[in-house]
Design an enzyme around this catalytic site. Structure first.
Site, short mmCIF file in Angstrom:
data_model
loop_
_atom_site.label_atom_id
_atom_site.label_comp_id
_atom_site.label_asym_id
_atom_site.label_seq_id
_atom_site.Cartn_x
_atom_site.Cartn_y
_atom_site.Cartn_z
N GLU A 409 -65.17 -61.41 19.05
CA GLU A 409 -66.55 -61.27 19.30
C GLU A 409 -67.32 -61.09 18.07
O GLU A 409 -67.90 -60.28 17.57
CB GLU A 409 -66.80 -60.17 20.20
CG GLU A 409 -66.39 -60.19 21.72
CD GLU A 409 -67.55 -61.15 22.51
OE1 GLU A 409 -68.59 -61.68 21.90
OE2 GLU A 409 -67.25 -61.16 23.46
N GLU A 479 -59.24 -63.64 27.60
CA GLU A 479 -59.27 -62.70 28.57
C GLU A 479 -60.04 -63.03 29.85
O GLU A 479 -60.84 -64.00 29.86
CB GLU A 479 -60.90 -61.70 27.97
CG GLU A 479 -60.41 -60.88 26.75
CD GLU A 479 -61.79 -60.24 26.07
OE1 GLU A 479 -62.42 -59.69 26.81
OE2 GLU A 479 -61.46 -60.02 24.79
C1 IPT Z 1 -65.31 -58.43 26.03
C2 IPT Z 1 -64.37 -58.02 24.79
O1 IPT Z 1 -64.07 -58.90 23.94
C3 IPT Z 1 -63.67 -56.83 25.20
O2 IPT Z 1 -63.27 -56.22 23.92
C4 IPT Z 1 -64.02 -56.16 26.15
O3 IPT Z 1 -65.41 -55.19 25.73
C5 IPT Z 1 -64.35 -56.64 27.22
O4 IPT Z 1 -65.23 -57.61 27.06
C6 IPT Z 1 -64.86 -56.04 28.33
O5 IPT Z 1 -64.12 -54.90 28.80
S1 IPT Z 1 -66.84 -59.19 25.48
C7 IPT Z 1 -67.77 -59.30 27.02
C8 IPT Z 1 -69.03 -58.99 26.68
C9 IPT Z 1 -67.69 -60.60 27.74
#
Ligand code: IPT
Length: 975
Positions: A409, A479
């Site tokens: 990010e 993710e």
């Molecule tokens: C995404 C992040 O990469 C991760 O660190 C964590 O924050 C996760 O989301 C949520 O728990 S960023 C999100 C805005 C898609």
């Protein structure tokens, strides 16, 4: 204006260049962990350095444990934010209020500390900026919290009374690069070590160990800053550093992590090597290792311990890797920084594919449309390169690390490209990952986070378009499946896509463990619990494990969804098809078993306490002869023995399982790796209890075992059991984090919409109670205030004298097409003494899109144990496909039996939905005088909308006309 060292953008000064990290050499080592003197100041106060002077008396100071975070040791408090910087964004400046911890440690050199050579002082992790002195001499300063920093200290050491002084600032320019979604936890949180460096000691070295799958050979070359010899006795290798040797080897993979012990010997030091031969490459658009494509069944792992934060000890690291392996996880992304180096040793040893990520995130700049983003500002490039170098140099000798990730990010920018170029040049043997740049200019794979199923399918079909370069790349979800609270839902649906389209090489669930901090009053604390002025609440609790690493139902579900064996059963022919879903391994490490049960207990991992009203049930089981040599992707079809004849109203199930047949370094013998349940016979029809006529006396009405109040139409008692609350329609559930949804998904955040609609305060209007012929019929209209929506609900009670049947019919009225229902069923209250349940149905928590792991059988539990302890309380604990349930007072005490027609979702809890909904922490919930029982005809799916996509359409629960029935009877004591 010249900025002080903690605010300038430089990565630091005075330190040694980065190099490979290793432990276990024959050079002397002095760990400096333990109790340190500590003083906290409210500001950076870079003027007053008296404490670092030789002879400073710190006897009056407090003490803290290193490794550790001072905010978790009674000095100040932790702060949790997701994307927001908890200070004004004005890079590289940080606030004047900058908690600063001065640390002092005195030490003597051990008596046998060698007199010759030099010494290096190593810090493995300090958040976020430190300045260091030894015996009054300044050594330098550094930033880069989760990276090692070394100083040459040889000439400064004396045999006794050395004083190491470390000033740590919570905020520094480095904080702008460390905006990961986690607690801000300053301190010296990883080891501090003094390393003797003999004359001719090993410096940096790089083990290159590739594998050629065509001829089964491995090629080893160890490049070493200090020349020496490399020996690998098992392979008969004895070569000079820098020299290549090719021999026949077994390759390393996450599934078969074959390591060879070796030694790198220079004139002054012997360093143990653990060599894994493997070759990583993108071939024909697919990520391959040793010539085979891999499918990541991964998780994102932050370092976290509920008491010590990011100071995570060896036991916790090993527990994490073991737990991952036990749950079929084969990959880990070290989100969003390099982990403690010992964690990677465990990944090498036990077998996990690793995406090793640089300590880099600038997420907070989204708030300004990425304006001023350090990754696109040349002044920051040295700091970014320093982070890339420290990551790669430290971890480059781990076979488990197959991908480098630039960070998380950060948007896009030339700084990232500079990092990528440096990494490619230094280590062409690994792949590059970064998610934030849709052009994929710098990466070897197309990576997304939280893409929904439909988009992932388009990508799988190569119909997603996009830039030319990207179209040819393999795809991963770095993710997905946000595991916050109850969930994630929809895992099976993703896995089906991964297994269908070769371009989709799997993903990494967000995330491994809830970051709930142990708290004396709240159980586990989350954002806001420490009075932070800015915080993101329980968004920090989004793991597959609870903070204490108890697996949540989400982990159990994931284990099943990604199991490396697929079973398919054909009841017609009595055959089972077994498919090996490993990427590399055959099935020789597994033993297979079949079991038939007739409405009763299942085999290993089965019910807690079989028994109960049906007595023992016949079952049969035996080994299933799956050929051990069955290779990845191969299937075999096997004929099963005939099932036992089912008696009368029983139903027969087939259970198949694959267990570990030889103990490994992560699994005990008989550990269940994969399993599946299949119905062999259909569920027999439930007899309709009818024929008895209601008898009325005054306001009392009796129908079979039921006693009703004719004024309200409510069931008051069943046999001798007085109900605390009569069965009636219920649609409310305490919204899950996924029901509530992330703020950036405004359209379908049903949790808030349900509340607006008033589904949590439905009123029940009585329209008529009618006792005639063989039935008691109660007509109601269930509706919230201020709306013209309703559910017309008719309860029709009948009995055969012993059993009491409730048939519910629901007809929606008004416009229900915009908001689905949370649940649809009846709820009733029983006296709290009824604290134990038996049921025939699914074992653990399950909802429509989280039910893959639900195992069919006869289960038994205390009601209290049926609760899933989400850190923020919310709907939980439903059991799927339940045919019947019995609730009793203790073991074999009197109680109530319920048979569903059709099968139902069964939930029992020692508190009400309203109490669950009102609770913010586990400690808000205490059992009352009622056990609340939900018998649901429908449940809404769970989805993953706390960050990602919502519930898939097929798992929604729309209000529609519905009919369902339950038959209640008295469960006599002792039967
Ligand atoms: C995404 C992040 O990469 C991760 O660190 C964590 O924050 C996760 O989301 C949520 O728990 S960023 C999100 C805005 C898609």
């Amino acid at each position: 204006m010249e900025l002080p060292y903690h605010e300038d953008v430089s990565p630091g000064s005075g330190g040694l260049p980065p190099r490979a990290w290793y432990a276990g050499s024959d050079a002397a080592v002095l760990p400096l962990n333990g109790s340190w003197r500590f003083r906290l100041s409210p500001g950076a106060d870079t003027e007053d350095e008296a404490f670092a002077a030789d002879g400073f008396d710190a006897a009056a100071w407090d003490e803290v444990v290193v490794p550790g975070h001072w905010v978790l040791q009674g000095h100040g408090a932790p702060v949790y934010t997701n994307q927001s910087y908890p200070f004004p964004v004005d890079p590289p400046r940080v606030p004047t209020e900058n908690p600063t911890g001065d640390h002092l440690r005195c030490f003597d050199l051990p008596a046998d500390w060698p007199a010759d050579g030099g010494a290096t002082l190593r810090f493995d992790g300090v958040e976020s900026c430190a300045r260091v002195w030894l015996n009054g001499t300044p050594l330098g300063d550094f930033k880069g919290s989760r990276l090692p920093h070394e100083f040459a200290v040889g000439p400064l050491l004396r045999p006794r009374d050395n004083v190491l002084a470390v000033r740590v600032h919570q905020w520094s320019s480095g904080s702008y690069l460390e905006d990961q979604d986690q607690w801000w936890l300053p301190g010296i949180f990883r080891d501090v070590t003094l390393l003797h460096r003999p004359e001719g000691a090993v410096g940096d070295f790089f083990t290159h160990a590739s594998y050629d799958h065509r001829d089964g050979t491995g090629t080893l070359r160890v490049d070493s800053e200090v020349a020496g010899r490399v020996t690998v006795p098992e392979l008969g290798i004895d070569v000079a550093t820098g020299e290549s040797v090719t021999v026949a080897v077994e390759p390393w993979s996450a599934e078969r992590p074959r390591l060879y012990d070796g030694v790198l010997a220079t004139p002054g030091e012997r360093v143990p090597l653990r060599i894994g031969f493997r070759t990583v490459a993108v071939v024909d658009g697919l990520i391959t290792v040793n010539g085979r494509p891999v499918l990541f069944r991964g998780v994102n792992r932050h370092e976290f311990h509920p008491e010590t934060g990011r100071a995570v000890g060896p036991d916790t690291m090993r527990a994490d890797v073991r737990l991952m392996k036990l749950h079929n996880i084969n990959a880990v992304r070290t989100s969003h920084y390099p982990p403690h180096p010992a964690f990677l040793d465990l990944c090498d040893e036990l077998g996990l594919w690793v995406i090793d990520e640089c300590d880099l995130e600038t997420h907070g700049f989204t708030a300004r449309g990425w304006e001023g983003n350090p990754v696109d500002d040349a002044r920051w490039t040295p700091a970014l390169l320093d982070r890339a170098e420290r990551t790669v140099e430290r971890d480059k000798n781990h076979p488990s690390v197959i991908v480098w990730s630039l960070g998380n990010e950060c948007g896009t920018g030339r700084g990232l490209t500079a990092m990528a170029e440096w990494i490619r040049d230094r280590d062409p043997g690994r792949l590059l990952h970064y998610e934030g740049d849709p052009s994929c200019a710098d990466t070897d794979m197309y990576s997304r986070m939280y893409a929904d199923h439909a988009e992932v399918e388009r990508i799988g079909r190569r119909e997603d378009g996009g830039p030319e370069r990207r179209r040819g790349l393999p795809f991963i979800l770095c993710e997905y499946a946000h595991a916050m609270g109850n969930g994630p839902g929809g895992l099976s649906d993703y896995q089906r896509l991964f297994e269908t389209y070769e371009r989709l090489q799997g993903g990494f669930v967000w995330e491994w463990v809830d970051h709930g901090l142990k708290h004396p009053q709240l159980g586990y604390a989350y954002g806001g619990d420490f009075g932070e002025e800015l915080h993101d609440g329980n968004f920090v609790c989004d793991g597959l494990c609870f903070p204490d690493r108890m697996p949540s139902p989400g982990l159990v579900e994931y284990k099943r969804v990604i199991q490396p064996v697929r079973f398919a059963y054909d009841a017609g022919t009595g055959t089972v098809r077994v498919t090996n879903l490993y990427d590399v391994a055959d099935l020789s490490e597994l033993a297979f078993e079949w079991t038939y049960t007739v409405d009763g207990p299942v085999g290993p991992g089965g019910p807690l306490a079989p028994g109960g009203p049906r007595g023992d049930t016949p079952s049969a089981s035996g080994p299933l002869d799956v050929p051990p040599e069955l290779g990845p992707g191969e299937s075999v079809e096997l004929k099963l023995p005939d099932p036992p004849a089912a008696a009368g109203d029983a139903e027969t199930w087939l259970h198949l399982s694959a267990m570990v047949c030889e103990e490994t370094n992560w699994a005990p013998l008989d550990h269940l790796v994969a399993c599946a349940d299949f119905p062999v016979t259909a569920r027999p029809p439930v007899p309709v209890a009818a024929g008895e006529r209601p008898r009325r006396r005054g306001y009392d009405l009796t129908l079979g075992p039921g006693r009703f109040d004719v004024r309200t139409g409510e069931l008051r008692a069943l046999g001798d059991i007085a109900l605390k609350s009569a069965p009636r329609l219920d649609v409310w559930r305490a919204p899950t984090d996924n029901d509530d949804g992330a703020p950036w998904q405004p359209d379908t955040r049903y949790g808030p919409l349900w509340r607006t609609l008033g589904l949590h305060r439905m009123r029940h209007r009585l329209d008529g109670v009618q006792a005639d012929g063989e039935a008691l019929t109660v007509r109601t209209r269930v509706a919230p205030a201020a709306r013209d929506l309703a559910l017309r609900t008719v309860y029709r009670w009948t009995s055969d004298g012993t059993a009491l049947r409730l048939a519910v019919s629901v007809t929606p009225e008004g416009r229900w097409d915009e908001v689905p229902l949370p649940r649809l069923g009846v709820r009733l209250g029983l006296p709290a003494a009824i604290d134990r349940a038996d049921w025939f149905g699914g074992d653990g928590e399950a909802y429509p899109d989280t039910r893959a792991a639900s195992r069919m059988g006869w289960w038994s539990s205390w009601v209290e144990r049926m609760q899933t302890p989400y850190v923020r309380p919310q709907e939980n604990g439903a059991r799927a496909d339940v045919r019947w349930a019995e609730l009793r007072a203790g073991f074999g005490g009197p109680g109530v039996r319920v048979v569903g027609d059709p099968a139902f979702w069964f939930t029992a809890r020692p508190w009400s939905t309203e109490e669950l909904d009102a609770a913010t922490h586990r400690t808000d919930l205490t059992p009352g005088d009622t056990v609340w029982v939900h018998l649901d005809h429908g449940q809404r799916g769970i989805g993953s909308q706390s960050c990602g996509p919502g519930v898939l359409p097929r798992y929604e629960l729309w209000a529609e006309p519905a009919e369902f029935a339950f038959t209640f009877s008295v469960a006599e004591a002792g039967r």
